[in-house]
Design an enzyme around this catalytic site. Structure first.
Site, PDB file in Angstrom:
ATOM      1  N   ASN A  11     -12.917 -22.035 -24.277  1.00  0.00           N
ATOM      2  CA  ASN A  11     -14.141 -22.400 -24.096  1.00  0.00           C
ATOM      3  C   ASN A  11     -13.713 -22.462 -22.517  1.00  0.00           C
ATOM      4  O   ASN A  11     -13.137 -23.458 -22.004  1.00  0.00           O
ATOM      5  CB  ASN A  11     -15.356 -23.842 -24.031  1.00  0.00           C
ATOM      6  CG  ASN A  11     -15.537 -24.501 -22.966  1.00  0.00           C
ATOM      7  OD1 ASN A  11     -16.627 -23.346 -22.756  1.00  0.00           O
ATOM      8  ND2 ASN A  11     -16.014 -26.083 -22.767  1.00  0.00           N
TER       9      ASN A  11
ATOM     10  N   LEU B 264     -17.361 -12.343 -20.097  1.00  0.00           N
ATOM     11  CA  LEU B 264     -16.286 -11.155 -19.089  1.00  0.00           C
ATOM     12  C   LEU B 264     -16.613 -10.790 -21.231  1.00  0.00           C
ATOM     13  O   LEU B 264     -16.569 -11.023 -22.447  1.00  0.00           O
ATOM     14  CB  LEU B 264     -15.193 -11.595 -19.613  1.00  0.00           C
ATOM     15  CG  LEU B 264     -14.543 -11.877 -17.832  1.00  0.00           C
ATOM     16  CD1 LEU B 264     -13.445 -12.847 -17.736  1.00  0.00           C
ATOM     17  CD2 LEU B 264     -14.854 -11.028 -17.254  1.00  0.00           C
TER      18      LEU B 264
ATOM     19  N   SER C 143     -19.319 -23.160  -6.684  1.00  0.00           N
ATOM     20  CA  SER C 143     -20.213 -24.495  -6.219  1.00  0.00           C
ATOM     21  C   SER C 143     -19.155 -25.136  -5.583  1.00  0.00           C
ATOM     22  O   SER C 143     -17.329 -24.577  -5.296  1.00  0.00           O
ATOM     23  CB  SER C 143     -20.141 -25.768  -8.026  1.00  0.00           C
ATOM     24  OG  SER C 143     -19.031 -26.004  -7.150  1.00  0.00           O
TER      25      SER C 143
ATOM     26  N   GLU D  49     -12.389 -19.969 -18.530  1.00  0.00           N
ATOM     27  CA  GLU D  49     -12.498 -18.355 -18.141  1.00  0.00           C
ATOM     28  C   GLU D  49     -11.412 -18.865 -17.656  1.00  0.00           C
ATOM     29  O   GLU D  49     -10.713 -19.452 -17.160  1.00  0.00           O
ATOM     30  CB  GLU D  49     -12.974 -18.162 -17.020  1.00  0.00           C
ATOM     31  CG  GLU D  49     -14.504 -18.160 -17.194  1.00  0.00           C
ATOM     32  CD  GLU D  49     -15.119 -16.707 -17.676  1.00  0.00           C
ATOM     33  OE1 GLU D  49     -14.412 -16.501 -18.006  1.00  0.00           O
ATOM     34  OE2 GLU D  49     -15.982 -17.297 -18.501  1.00  0.00           O
TER      35      GLU D  49
ATOM     36  N   ARG E  39     -21.237 -19.051 -27.837  1.00  0.00           N
ATOM     37  CA  ARG E  39     -20.688 -18.194 -26.528  1.00  0.00           C
ATOM     38  C   ARG E  39     -21.549 -17.680 -25.814  1.00  0.00           C
ATOM     39  O   ARG E  39     -22.488 -17.315 -26.237  1.00  0.00           O
ATOM     40  CB  ARG E  39     -20.218 -17.045 -27.513  1.00  0.00           C
ATOM     41  CG  ARG E  39     -19.083 -16.258 -26.158  1.00  0.00           C
ATOM     42  CD  ARG E  39     -19.412 -14.743 -27.285  1.00  0.00           C
ATOM     43  NE  ARG E  39     -18.527 -13.947 -25.843  1.00  0.00           N
ATOM     44  CZ  ARG E  39     -18.378 -11.848 -25.809  1.00  0.00           C
ATOM     45  NH1 ARG E  39     -18.943 -11.379 -26.787  1.00  0.00           N
ATOM     46  NH2 ARG E  39     -17.629 -11.733 -24.955  1.00  0.00           N
TER      47      ARG E  39
ATOM     48  N   CYS F 278     -17.956 -21.180 -22.844  1.00  0.00           N
ATOM     49  CA  CYS F 278     -18.900 -21.915 -24.406  1.00  0.00           C
ATOM     50  C   CYS F 278     -18.783 -23.009 -24.624  1.00  0.00           C
ATOM     51  O   CYS F 278     -19.094 -23.765 -24.100  1.00  0.00           O
ATOM     52  CB  CYS F 278     -18.199 -20.450 -25.180  1.00  0.00           C
ATOM     53  SG  CYS F 278     -17.491 -18.959 -24.662  1.00  0.00           S
TER      54      CYS F 278
END
Length: 653
Positions: free
Chosen positions: A75, A53, A386, A77, A49, A2
């Site tokens: 911002n 999830l 990555s 996870e 946003r 985000c």
């Protein structure tokens, strides 16, 4: 993934400011947006946003804690948020959950143990701004390895903060003035290392740090550059995690058996990839055909049912093209593979957008293929994993082997002898008989001469390796009190010192900047399993000789990879992820570069003579000055873009 922004103090902390800041970063979160303003406490929080999830409205931000004390924009996870929920429930600290988002979990954890107490328990990538309504303080924090960006600074009598500088530039009263130290750092290295920024009075929060301030501290910037540790009335920055501590702890708890090390590493990698595979949207992975990305793809394919989506680029130049290797790995793993051949035109079409994408001048030319592969991936997935971090953690760069070979020999020479040898080498490079020397060989010898003349410590060695312009280059010298603190530790092992410097500065300020901005420009979330801090801490338990210095580059990772993909797929030199920018500068980009490198234009911020000299040598083919010239071109293109937007003074003040 985000975008966040906000303003604290002054007279501008209202909903309109929040809306303007959020609009500037809508690309970071196209799915939803929100504003929270508190006029009494002079604060506004804004959020955009990208739903990953809990796609429902229960994940909307800004979000208030159930207890009402905290208001947050977030911002990133939190990969272990489900485990954290279970712990809160077991301890009796869980609220009546509204949804399944990690944002709600994070706020509940803040309520239970406080902001500082929560950070040690988080596994994830994040940048967070949270207002404590009880203490009337604002806290900003950033993940341990600097995956997510967070800028802050003082604008028009208040304190602004955001995921990207373009949001701060919308604040009334913002007048961008180029910072001398920021420009000096950029010209030396091609990026601006934290906590510095290209704008005066603006800064980057360093990785692994927590900043806290009250309303009183929003009125003016502190006298010193805001860097951890700092403690002033109403303003403090503390480091809650430090890779230097991880290095020291690893040395004190080292693993001496290689099979045990591989087993520990394999188990941790599996756990990390399984956590990072969790999402309520499609997940894929970048696949270059190299060791790191191939291993991540293999582990992700193992973690998810069905074929995963993998993405790679091919290039016209055979020496840069690893797409056949990526294709072979994808076929072996059974992934759903996507491939794009990049032409010179494709690469050149991206260049006009780079100043807007990167906000600050940024001169890692692999930013171009990074953007292109992110754009391709976004057509199929919302999240892509990555292999970033493998080189810095497990010895993938040539400079590690070179330093391991050079430094022991260098330290045997007295300092006067080193300096004299460096001068002789520099003079010899200008001898008429060497005019036909290969450009790369000439460049390596010139770098060696600088190392001999200047390197007294391992930090000095790293400085010389990383520089793209010498100290007496085209920019005014840095102030005497401004120095890049590379490893920050007095070490005698060149491999450990260089890897530490890369993890502290190059990784967050170059690699992660490159990936975050390129991905967010197309609303793609990227995740880097190798940067899980638990894996970083584990890697520091392994001896440096297992990583570099004796042909052991990434040996531990490779042995795990060979359990999934045959060894002979990787028996080749590393090509890197790049495009032939130097060739483009002599050809299709020549007119573009010539306009940016015009003497009268350069004179506004630089000493033009060394730049023009390198430009002439590059055009003639006598030297390859791609890195240093690309940096100046990127600065001038950025300045042109910022000036056109009304955000920049035309010249250094």
């Amino acid at each position: 993934m985000c975008g966040l922004a906000g303003f604290f103090g002054g007279t501008s902390a209202d909903g309109k400011i929040g809306e303007a800041m959020a609009r500037a970063i809508v690309h970071r979160g196209p799915d939803d947006g929100g504003i929270w303003a508190d006029r009494e406490n002079a604060i506004v929080l804004a959020h955009r946003r990208l739903a990953i999830l809990d796609l429902s409205p229960a994940g909307h931000q800004p979000m208030q804690s159930h207890c009402g004390r905290y208001v947050m924009v977030f911002n990133g996870e939190i990969y272990n948020h489900r485990a954290l929920r279970q712990e809160l429930e077991a301890d009796g600290d869980a609220p009546q959950w509204r949804g399944e988002s990690d944002s709600e979990t994070l706020l509940a954890l803040f309520s239970a143990v406080g902001i500082s107490g929560a950070l040690d328990r988080l596994v994830g990538m994040f940048a967070v701004a949270v207002f404590d309504r009880k203490e009337k303080t604002l806290s900003l924090t950033r993940d341990r390895m600097g995956e997510k960006p967070l800028y802050f600074g003082w604008v028009d009598g208040g304190f602004a903060f955001a995921s990207e500088l373009k949001a701060i530039s919308t604040v009334p009263g913002f007048h961008g003035r180029i910072d001398r130290a920021g420009l000096g750092h950029f010209v030396r290295y091609g990026f601006v290392p934290a906590p510095n920024c290209i704008w005066q009075d603006l800064y980057k929060l360093e990785a692994g740090c927590l900043l806290t301030l009250s309303l009183e501290a929003t009125k003016a910037a502190p006298a010193a550059v805001p860097s951890a540790p700092m403690s002033e009335p109403d303003f403090a920055i503390q480091r809650y995690w430090d890779v230097r501590d991880a290095m020291r702890a690893g040395a004190g708890n080292s693993v001496s058996d290689k099979r045990e090390a591989q087993a520990l590493l394999h188990a941790q990698l599996r756990d990390t990839v399984q956590l990072q595979a969790q999402a309520d949207v499609p997940v894929g992975a970048f696949l270059s055909g190299g060791c790191d990305s191939s291993l991540i793809c293999a582990l992700l394919q193992e973690s998810l049912p069905g074929a995963i989506d993998t993405f790679t680029l091919g290039f016209d130049e055979a020496r840069l093209d690893e797409s056949p290797y990526a294709r072979a790995v994808a076929q072996h793993l059974g992934t759903r593979h996507h491939e794009m051949m990049v032409t010179a035109r494709d690469a050149q079409d991206v260049i006009p957008d780079l100043p807007s994408i990167y906000d600050e001048p940024f001169a890692d030319s692999s930013q171009i293929p990074t953007f292109l592969v992110c754009k391709m991936a976004r057509r199929n997935v919302t999240v892509s994993l990555s292999g970033d971090g493998g080189d810095e953690l497990f010895g993938g760069y040539d400079r590690y082997d070179q330093a391991a070979a050079l430094w022991p020999k260098l330290t045997k020479l007295p300092v006067p002898a080193r300096k004299a040898l460096g001068k002789v080498l520099a003079m010899g490079l200008h001898a008429p008989g060497l005019g036909k020397m290969d450009m790369r060989q000439r460049g390596r010898l010139e770098k060696l001469g600088a190392i001999l003349s200047e390197a007294r410590t391992l930090d000095d060695l790293y400085e010389q390796v990383m520089r793209i312009w010498p100290a007496k280059g085209p920019a005014a010298p840095l102030p005497h009190d401004v120095r890049t603190d590379w490893s920050g530790v007095d070490l005698d092992d060149p491999v450990t010192s260089m890897m530490l410097a890369d993890q502290r500065l190059f990784l967050p300020d170059d690699i992660m900047v490159k990936v975050d901005r390129a991905a967010m420009a197309v609303s793609l979330e990227t995740r880097a399993p190798l940067l899980d801090h638990r894996l970083v801490e584990l890697a520091w338990r392994f001896p440096s000789e297992w990583k570099a210095g004796a042909g052991q580059s990434k040996d531990l990772l490779r042995e795990i990879l060979y359990e999934y993909v045959p060894r002979d797929y990787f028996d080749r030199p590393k090509a890197g992820f790049s495009i032939p920018v130097g060739t483009y500068l002599r050809g299709p980009l020549r007119d573009w570069a010539e306009a940016l490198l015009a003497e009268e234009r350069l004179a506004e911020n630089f000493y033009p003579v060394p730049i023009r000299r390198r430009w002439a040598e590059h055009l003639s083919g006598a030297r390859d000055w791609t890195q240093s010239l690309w940096a100046i071109c990127m600065f001038e293109a950025w300045r042109e873009s910022a000036t056109a937007a009304g955000n920049a003074s035309p010249a250094l003040n």
